[in-house]
Design a protein around this motif. Sequence first.
Motif, PDB file in Angstrom:
ATOM      1  N   ARG A   1       1.580  10.990 -99.492  1.00 37.27           N
ATOM      2  CA  ARG A   1       0.443  10.109 -99.743  1.00 37.27           C
ATOM      3  C   ARG A   1      -0.366   9.973 -98.452  1.00 37.27           C
ATOM      4  NH1 ARG A   1       1.095   5.246-103.881  1.00 37.27           N
ATOM      5  NH2 ARG A   1       3.027   5.804-104.902  1.00 37.27           N
ATOM      6  N   ASP A   2      -1.611   9.589 -98.589  1.00 32.25           N
ATOM      7  CA  ASP A   2      -2.463   9.369 -97.418  1.00 32.25           C
ATOM      8  C   ASP A   2      -1.792   8.379 -96.474  1.00 32.25           C
ATOM      9  OD1 ASP A   2      -4.351  11.087 -98.200  1.00 32.25           O
ATOM     10  OD2 ASP A   2      -5.996   9.627 -98.371  1.00 32.25           O
ATOM     11  N   GLY A   3      -1.793   8.688 -95.172  1.00 30.60           N
ATOM     12  CA  GLY A   3      -1.272   7.745 -94.192  1.00 30.60           C
ATOM     13  C   GLY A   3       0.199   7.963 -93.839  1.00 30.60           C
ATOM     14  N   PHE A   4       0.878   8.934 -94.469  1.00 29.84           N
ATOM     15  CA  PHE A   4       2.279   9.196 -94.131  1.00 29.84           C
ATOM     16  C   PHE A   4       2.424  10.540 -93.428  1.00 29.84           C
ATOM     17  CE2 PHE A   4       2.639   6.055 -97.444  1.00 29.84           C
ATOM     18  CZ  PHE A   4       3.669   5.251 -96.994  1.00 29.84           C
ATOM     19  N   GLU A   5       3.419  10.620 -92.533  1.00 32.91           N
ATOM     20  CA  GLU A   5       3.651  11.888 -91.842  1.00 32.91           C
ATOM     21  C   GLU A   5       5.050  12.403 -92.091  1.00 32.91           C
ATOM     22  OE1 GLU A   5       2.574  12.511 -87.818  1.00 32.91           O
ATOM     23  OE2 GLU A   5       0.600  11.567 -88.119  1.00 32.91           O
ATOM     24  N   PHE A   6       5.170  13.710 -92.044  1.00 33.90           N
ATOM     25  CA  PHE A   6       6.471  14.321 -92.291  1.00 33.90           C
ATOM     26  C   PHE A   6       7.309  14.230 -91.016  1.00 33.90           C
ATOM     27  CE2 PHE A   6       9.406  17.867 -93.189  1.00 33.90           C
ATOM     28  CZ  PHE A   6       9.776  17.500 -94.478  1.00 33.90           C
ATOM     29  N   SER A   7       8.588  13.867 -91.146  1.00 33.38           N
ATOM     30  CA  SER A   7       9.467  13.775 -89.982  1.00 33.38           C
ATOM     31  C   SER A   7      10.898  14.022 -90.434  1.00 33.38           C
ATOM     32  CB  SER A   7       9.376  12.366 -89.390  1.00 33.38           C
ATOM     33  OG  SER A   7       9.892  11.447 -90.341  1.00 33.38           O
ATOM     34  N   SER A   8      11.798  14.224 -89.467  1.00 32.86           N
ATOM     35  CA  SER A   8      13.192  14.463 -89.863  1.00 32.86           C
ATOM     36  C   SER A   8      13.785  13.190 -90.471  1.00 32.86           C
ATOM     37  CB  SER A   8      14.026  14.968 -88.683  1.00 32.86           C
ATOM     38  OG  SER A   8      13.893  14.072 -87.618  1.00 32.86           O
ATOM     39  N   GLN A   9      13.231  12.044 -90.042  1.00 27.38           N
ATOM     40  CA  GLN A   9      13.725  10.797 -90.642  1.00 27.38           C
ATOM     41  C   GLN A   9      13.363  10.736 -92.134  1.00 27.38           C
ATOM     42  OE1 GLN A   9      12.232   7.131 -88.909  1.00 27.38           O
ATOM     43  NE2 GLN A   9      13.026   6.011 -90.684  1.00 27.38           N
ATOM     44  N   LEU A  10      12.110  11.091 -92.407  1.00 29.03           N
ATOM     45  CA  LEU A  10      11.666  11.088 -93.802  1.00 29.03           C
ATOM     46  C   LEU A  10      12.505  12.076 -94.617  1.00 29.03           C
ATOM     47  CD1 LEU A  10       9.690  10.251 -96.042  1.00 29.03           C
ATOM     48  CD2 LEU A  10       8.152  12.050 -95.263  1.00 29.03           C
ATOM     49  N   GLU A  11      12.753  13.228 -94.012  1.00 32.99           N
ATOM     50  CA  GLU A  11      13.558  14.247 -94.681  1.00 32.99           C
ATOM     51  C   GLU A  11      14.918  13.645 -95.085  1.00 32.99           C
ATOM     52  OE1 GLU A  11      13.582  17.764 -92.225  1.00 32.99           O
ATOM     53  OE2 GLU A  11      15.121  18.649 -93.514  1.00 32.99           O
ATOM     54  N   GLY A  12      15.528  12.935 -94.135  1.00 34.48           N
ATOM     55  CA  GLY A  12      16.824  12.297 -94.394  1.00 34.48           C
ATOM     56  C   GLY A  12      16.723  11.283 -95.523  1.00 34.48           C
TER      57      GLY A  12
END
Length: 703
Positions: free
Chosen positions: A621-632
């Motif tokens: 969604r607008d305003g979110f970034e991909f990161s390893s934390q999000l991946e987890g």
Amino acid sequence: MPVTGNPEANMSNGTVESNSVPEQENESQVVKPPSEISKNAYVKSLDEYEAMYKRSISDPEGFWKDILADFHFQEKQADDKSFLTYNFDINKGPVSIKWLEGAKTNISYNLLDRNVQKGLGDTIAFYWEGNDPKDESKITYGELLKEVCKFANVLKNLGVKKGDRVAIYMPMIMELPIAMLGCARIGAIHSIVFGGFSADSLADRMIDAQATVLITSDGVWRGEKIIHLKEISDKAIAKCGDSNLDVKHCIVVNHLPRLAVNKVDESTNQSPVKRKQFDYLTPFDETRDKWYHELIEKADDVCPPEWVDAEDPLFMLYTSGSTGKPKGVLHTTAGYMVYAATTFKYVFDYHPGDIYWCTADIGWITGHTYVTYGPLANGATSVIFEGTPFYPTNSRFWDVVDKYKVNQFYTAPTAIRSLMKFGDNFVKQCNRSSLKILGTVGEPINPEAWLWYYNVVGDGRCPIVDTYWQTETGGHVITPLPGATPSKPGSATFPFFGVLPVLLTEEGKEIEGPGEGYLVFKKPWPGMMRSVYGDHDRFEATYFKRFPGYYFTGDGAKRDKDGYIWITGRVDDMLNVSGHLLSTAQVESALIEHKAVAESAAVAMPHKVKGEALYCFVTLRDGFEFSSQLEGELKLKVREKIGAFAAPEVIQLAPALPKTRSGKIMRRILRKIAVGDSNFGDTSTLADESVIDLLLQHRPEAP
Ligand code: ATP
Ligand code: MG
């Protein structure tokens, strides 16, 4: 009061209705139809639906004959002809479906002349809303009848006869339904190719249909961009020539400088809209090409209909091509007409005076059945929209809803998910109080998107009809009825009248009660396809070979303990992880529940230990970034919702997903990306080829 808990409690409790639905386990979540809608609906309760449904299955002839009383047939069936003859079992002979064979009718007569005779001559048939918010027009039933007659005469004058195939490659302009109904009036078979297709795709479809007449326009505006359809048409016609198909006539609508042919406002002597100036000369072959407006000008506005057999072909249309090479689906006249009309009436609960809007392009089956044929058969007033949901702003859909006071709104999950991505404000700044019923079609709708549609777009007041159907089925086959069916977010609920769905096991055994399996149909209904154009063998092999005696949809489905049907997605896309069979819908719905995820797609990739493991793509969604934390977090989400065995092996950021031109996710492309195979197969139905490169760039190292 929010809707929660056990379905029986909700269904019988009259106070539980029409309000915000909290997010929770969806199978037990039931949303009752608001009493405001049920009160005036054609079908007011589940009991009424069940009684009608039972009759439609036990006495189909009686059921449909009552409905047929509303249509005009020039000649009835001969006494010795049976109402329905069919064979679904390839072991017993060729597959065939014949409904009302021998009766004579004309669909354009039923949609136009009949409505004018009923007194709807001055009723608006279509409001047209251009790409530019200031560009608009409208047409009444009386005017539409005349325009259709004129165009039918144009075709006749060019030598087009009953049974000839006419290709149509046009934007969403009023001339498109006029052209299709003009074909139907003289018994010619239209083959509409969505205006977003390339020259090669258009040529392939014209060659397959052996169409020697093409109707197109000079071009179309998409947001700020012009697409020069006539140039694409010229390339396609040249390619047809290479395959010995001589395209004799190309009829061109002068749409780009619409003002030149548009009515001028007499009081001000000004055209209603000022267009951007542009220097563009449409390429024109003086012998082959003809301007639509020049032909129409000279044509007579009376054209007696050609009375065709109930089983004469009405049109052919290619499937979206999500799973491979598109199929040229053939529909015939009477069954399609009656089924389109009946599903439209009941599923959208359309009443005279309502304003209805389906956002689908007429180039897809949804546009055929629910922009043109179904609404006109009911004398409805609808909106035809040329533009996109994102131009000039992401509020455009809701602006149009407010402008025309739309009561029934019908769109696709892909549109809902992409609008969800931009947040609620674009919706909430519009009024939307006219909305009564919201519809969706095209893909399984994830409960998350369903709830957003229900709570944000519909303000918790409007029932959602999640309509499951296919190009092949002609009209809705599994769908709620808005005043009758308590819905469950993500479930298409119950079969439409006359439709008998069955779930089969791998071995072809019918599953009774709750369970999951292959979705097939056991009996024909009036509007189902009759063949693949020019290739009856492919028809039999695609739909009737896997399970003789049944029409196989290619989709999987689950029936829950309350009898609700949940479409789980295409069986080709099923995921087999450590011996557990999972549907794409299950995994994707879990991912999309995370607040950062706007859209997701799950595919299987080979895995040394598990056999297959999950490879998931997520668009944020607008305003979110991909990161390893999000991946987890996302892996955890799937573990929690489905089980530890289902934890995805790879989560990849997808700035965009590969979609068909009708907006469906093409998982077959994603399966290739997951394993790093660059042999993508037929990509002609892919909306945007650059997505592939983008996805390859974001592919994690050695996943
Ligand atoms: P092709 O047959 O060429 O692969 P396609 O199946 O995408 O393309 P369509 O006829 O446009 O072509 O789409 C029908 C399919 O769309 C259904 O078989 C189903 O997979 C999906 N579908 C449509 N409506 C729904 C719905 N409400 N819920 C779940 N799936 C749906
Ligand atoms: Mg299909």
